[in-house]
Design a protein around this motif. Structure first.
Motif, PDB file in Angstrom:
ATOM      1  N   GLY A  24     -61.091 -51.578 -28.217  1.00 29.51           N
ATOM      2  CA  GLY A  24     -61.021 -50.134 -28.436  1.00 29.51           C
ATOM      3  C   GLY A  24     -62.492 -49.512 -28.755  1.00 29.51           C
ATOM      4  N   ALA A  25     -63.551 -50.307 -28.943  1.00 31.19           N
ATOM      5  CA  ALA A  25     -64.828 -49.791 -29.181  1.00 31.19           C
ATOM      6  C   ALA A  25     -65.656 -49.151 -27.864  1.00 31.19           C
ATOM      7  N   ILE A  26     -65.179 -49.652 -26.460  1.00 30.39           N
ATOM      8  CA  ILE A  26     -65.847 -48.982 -25.418  1.00 30.39           C
ATOM      9  C   ILE A  26     -64.789 -48.703 -24.505  1.00 30.39           C
ATOM     10  N   ALA A  27     -65.026 -47.542 -23.759  1.00 26.42           N
ATOM     11  CA  ALA A  27     -64.190 -47.034 -22.770  1.00 26.42           C
ATOM     12  C   ALA A  27     -65.054 -47.264 -21.419  1.00 26.42           C
ATOM     13  N   THR A  28     -64.302 -47.530 -20.283  1.00 26.60           N
ATOM     14  CA  THR A  28     -64.802 -47.848 -19.158  1.00 26.60           C
ATOM     15  C   THR A  28     -64.263 -46.713 -18.031  1.00 26.60           C
ATOM     16  N   GLN A  29     -65.128 -46.477 -16.898  1.00 29.20           N
ATOM     17  CA  GLN A  29     -64.892 -45.598 -15.876  1.00 29.20           C
ATOM     18  C   GLN A  29     -65.306 -46.480 -14.511  1.00 29.20           C
ATOM     19  N   ALA A  30     -64.268 -46.632 -13.836  1.00 32.70           N
ATOM     20  CA  ALA A  30     -64.618 -47.190 -12.647  1.00 32.70           C
ATOM     21  C   ALA A  30     -65.563 -46.351 -11.604  1.00 32.70           C
ATOM     22  N   PRO A  31     -66.448 -47.188 -10.831  1.00 34.49           N
ATOM     23  CA  PRO A  31     -67.527 -46.515 -10.061  1.00 34.49           C
ATOM     24  C   PRO A  31     -66.874 -45.627  -9.209  1.00 34.49           C
ATOM     25  N   PRO A  32     -67.704 -44.465  -8.864  1.00 36.94           N
ATOM     26  CA  PRO A  32     -67.021 -43.351  -7.931  1.00 36.94           C
ATOM     27  C   PRO A  32     -66.828 -44.068  -6.365  1.00 36.94           C
ATOM     28  N   SER A  33     -65.859 -43.865  -5.607  1.00 32.77           N
ATOM     29  CA  SER A  33     -65.650 -44.409  -4.268  1.00 32.77           C
ATOM     30  C   SER A  33     -66.494 -43.560  -3.261  1.00 32.77           C
ATOM     31  N   LEU A  34     -67.064 -44.597  -2.472  1.00 22.11           N
ATOM     32  CA  LEU A  34     -68.284 -44.075  -1.582  1.00 22.11           C
ATOM     33  C   LEU A  34     -67.540 -44.187  -0.404  1.00 22.11           C
ATOM     34  N   ALA A  35     -66.490 -44.139  -0.137  1.00 22.13           N
ATOM     35  CA  ALA A  35     -65.716 -44.321   1.191  1.00 22.13           C
ATOM     36  C   ALA A  35     -65.726 -42.996   1.842  1.00 22.13           C
ATOM     37  N   GLY A  36     -65.648 -41.697   1.200  1.00 24.33           N
ATOM     38  CA  GLY A  36     -65.831 -40.615   2.012  1.00 24.33           C
ATOM     39  C   GLY A  36     -67.395 -40.214   2.047  1.00 24.33           C
ATOM     40  N   ALA A  37     -68.024 -40.462   1.311  1.00 20.94           N
ATOM     41  CA  ALA A  37     -69.318 -40.098   1.240  1.00 20.94           C
ATOM     42  C   ALA A  37     -70.300 -40.783   2.334  1.00 20.94           C
ATOM     43  N   VAL A  38     -69.775 -41.741   3.099  1.00 17.13           N
ATOM     44  CA  VAL A  38     -70.654 -42.457   3.932  1.00 17.13           C
ATOM     45  C   VAL A  38     -70.943 -41.603   5.448  1.00 17.13           C
ATOM     46  N   ASP A  39     -72.069 -41.389   5.679  1.00 14.99           N
ATOM     47  CA  ASP A  39     -72.138 -40.667   7.151  1.00 14.99           C
ATOM     48  C   ASP A  39     -72.533 -41.792   8.122  1.00 14.99           C
ATOM     49  N   ARG A  40     -71.495 -41.675   9.028  1.00  8.65           N
ATOM     50  CA  ARG A  40     -71.479 -42.653   9.959  1.00  8.65           C
ATOM     51  C   ARG A  40     -72.752 -42.621  10.979  1.00  8.65           C
ATOM     52  N   ALA A  41     -73.078 -41.314  11.321  1.00  7.41           N
ATOM     53  CA  ALA A  41     -74.256 -41.076  12.285  1.00  7.41           C
ATOM     54  C   ALA A  41     -75.508 -41.739  11.569  1.00  7.41           C
ATOM     55  N   LEU A  42     -75.610 -41.656  10.408  1.00 10.49           N
ATOM     56  CA  LEU A  42     -76.825 -42.207   9.631  1.00 10.49           C
ATOM     57  C   LEU A  42     -76.630 -43.597   9.429  1.00 10.49           C
ATOM     58  N   LEU A  43     -75.384 -44.170   9.240  1.00  7.77           N
ATOM     59  CA  LEU A  43     -75.394 -45.592   9.441  1.00  7.77           C
ATOM     60  C   LEU A  43     -75.813 -46.269  10.957  1.00  7.77           C
ATOM     61  N   GLU A  44     -75.422 -45.577  11.823  1.00  8.50           N
ATOM     62  CA  GLU A  44     -75.606 -46.135  13.232  1.00  8.50           C
ATOM     63  C   GLU A  44     -77.048 -46.123  13.420  1.00  8.50           C
ATOM     64  N   LYS A  45     -77.700 -44.928  13.090  1.00 11.49           N
ATOM     65  CA  LYS A  45     -79.240 -44.768  13.201  1.00 11.49           C
ATOM     66  C   LYS A  45     -79.967 -45.794  12.367  1.00 11.49           C
ATOM     67  N   LEU A  46     -79.520 -46.459  11.170  1.00 14.63           N
ATOM     68  CA  LEU A  46     -79.966 -47.383  10.567  1.00 14.63           C
ATOM     69  C   LEU A  46     -79.684 -48.735  11.171  1.00 14.63           C
ATOM     70  N   LEU A  47     -78.583 -48.966  11.719  1.00 11.07           N
ATOM     71  CA  LEU A  47     -78.269 -50.301  12.275  1.00 11.07           C
ATOM     72  C   LEU A  47     -79.301 -50.378  13.612  1.00 11.07           C
TER      73      LEU A  47
END
Length: 121
Positions: free
Chosen positions: A92-115
């Motif tokens: 009980g000395a530390i609390a954790t928080q899962a990392p935020p989900s990046l699933a909705g934040a990904v820009d498909r067009a940007l990824l396609e340009k990168l690829l």
């Protein structure tokens, strides 16, 4: 076989020569599922009988830090750090928080340009 007085057990550039698993008493699996990007923060509670490594982690976690950042600051492998953090979560000395989900934040067009750019290289 006893160590002679001529043997050097510390490398001043690297620090004490202690195997990381000795910090965790041989344990290699944390009891809590922690991601590298999971945030950890001190709850303000601390047991008086904590090991020095646990105290060091608690001192760092007054503000939320990622698991990766804690490992870098205490200069221990991530697996060792995760076991230390799991110990602190369990008591009980530390609390954790899962990392935020990046699933909705990904820009498909940007990824396609990168690829496309990577394929041209």
């Amino acid at each position: 076989m006893a160590a002679s007085d001529d043997e050097v057990w510390i490398d001043h550039a690297a620090g004490p020569l202690i195997r990381p698993y000795t910090v965790n008493e041989g344990r290699t699996r944390p009891t809590v599922d922690l991601d590298l990007l999971s945030l950890v923060a001190s709850t303000g509670w601390a047991s008086p009988d904590l090991d020095p490594e646990h105290v060091r982690v608690l001192e760092l976690c007054h503000t939320p830090l990622s698991v990766a950042e804690v490992a870098a600051r205490i200069r221990l492998p991530v697996v060792v750090t995760k076991v230390l953090l799991a110990d602190l979560v369990d008591c009980g000395a530390i609390a954790t928080q899962a990392p935020p989900s990046l699933a909705g934040a990904v820009d498909r067009a940007l990824l396609e340009k990168l690829l496309d750019g990577l394929q041209r290289i």
